[in-house]
Design an enzyme around this catalytic site. Structure first.
Site, mmCIF file in Angstrom:
data_model
loop_
_atom_site.group_PDB
_atom_site.id
_atom_site.type_symbol
_atom_site.label_atom_id
_atom_site.label_comp_id
_atom_site.label_asym_id
_atom_site.label_seq_id
_atom_site.Cartn_x
_atom_site.Cartn_y
_atom_site.Cartn_z
ATOM 1 C CB SER A 139 -0.864 0.006 1.262
ATOM 2 O OG SER A 139 -1.439 1.281 1.464
ATOM 3 C CE1 TYR A 152 -4.116 -2.432 4.864
ATOM 4 C CE2 TYR A 152 -3.142 -0.247 4.650
ATOM 5 C CZ TYR A 152 -3.717 -1.364 4.079
ATOM 6 O OH TYR A 152 -3.887 -1.410 2.718
#
Ligand SMILES: NC(=O)c1ccc[n+]([C@@H]2O[C@H](COP(=O)([O-])OP(=O)(O)OC[C@H]3O[C@@H](n4cnc5c(N)ncnc54)[C@H](O)[C@@H]3O)[C@@H](O)[C@H]2O)c1
Length: 246
Positions: A139, A152
């Protein structure tokens, strides 16, 4: 283009969002797709949409037994595994002050433990065939340090660095491993978090204006999964309209 005729691809997170979009594209280009998701009904719906020889397998990638059963099913239905696209992940939204160890572990269990289990079993099958393409979803939040998702961000940083190490380990077997770092992409997952209201802010940071959708990411994944990407491994590709330039 029909780049994946004769290729078998396992795609996790295939029930919805980017995983589903990748599954549809690879199938459209001729791959035999094995759609994997903890949401078995969703994976089955994707397989039904694709039709043909597609297989759907309900699997919790964070559970070693579940992953072992998945790859037993893959071995039972395909002679070899050519492509592994690891899309499945938990995308949380938790303030730092409210982040508990249980929540930290919940995310690590899927986003890192799950990735390890999938790559371990998948690469074993690929080694037997002497060919492989692994694409792991990281990401661009790892560069931005996006708030309200520290666990995350940590897990996705791990995806990138793990993938680099994987490339080293698997290169001798002609297996490539690369990661994709999407920017904010409008998916069912994002629509369930406050990030659904962040598209205009993120757009300001992008070199190319607009709101990202799964189809914006799919071509880069398909390229890295293709034969012609044989000279590219251990890399991370930002697919975020130029939000992060590094
Ligand atoms: N959407 C974004 O803005 C964005 C941005 C950067 C990176 N990413 C990454 O891209 C990938 C796809 O994102 P998305 O928005 O399409 O996700 P999503 O939340 O819409 O879909 C994720 C899928 O993974 C599945 N899944 C979750 N836990 C699982 C488990 N334990 N076992 C098997 N399947 C499981 C879910 O059931 C779901 O179908 C993820 O890895 C995410 O971290 C997304």
């Amino acid at each position: 283009m029909r780049r994946f005729i004769g290729r078998t691809a396992v795609i996790s997170g295939a029930a919805r969002g980017m995983g589903k979009a990748v599954a549809l594209r690879l199938a459209d280009e001729g791959a035999t797709v094995i759609a994997v998701d903890v949401n078995g009904a969703g994976a089955a719906a994707t397989a039904k949409e694709i039709g043909g020889q597609t297989l759907a397998v309900q699997c919790d990638i964070g559970d070693p037994d579940s992953v072992a059963k998945l790859f037993a099913a893959v071995a039972g239905s395909a002679e070899k595994l050519d492509i592994l696209i690891n899309v499945a992940a938990i995308v949380p939204f938790v303030k730092w002050d409210e982040l508990t160890f249980d929540e930290w572990r919940r995310v690590m269990r899927v986003n890192l433990d799950g990735l390890y289990l999938m790559c371990r079993a998948g690469s074993e099958m690929m080694r037997a065939g002497g060919y492989g393409r692994i694409v792991n979803f990281s990401s661009n939040s790892i560069f931005a340090g996006t708030p309200n998702m520290a666990h995350y961000v940590a897990s996705k940083g791990g995806v990138l660095t793990f993938t680099r190490a994987l490339a080293t380990e698997l290169g001798p077997y002609k297996i490539t491993a690369n990661s994709i770092c999407p920017g904010l992409i409008d998916t069912e997952g994002v629509q369930q978090t406050p990030h659904k209201d962040a598209f205009d802010f993120v757009e300001m940071l992008q070199a190319i204006k607009g709101h990202g959708v799964p189809q914006d990411v799919v071509p880069a994944v398909a390229f890295l999964a293709s034969e012609e990407a044989h000279w590219i491994t251990g890399q991370a590709l930002n697919v975020d309209a130029g939000m992060v330039r590094w």
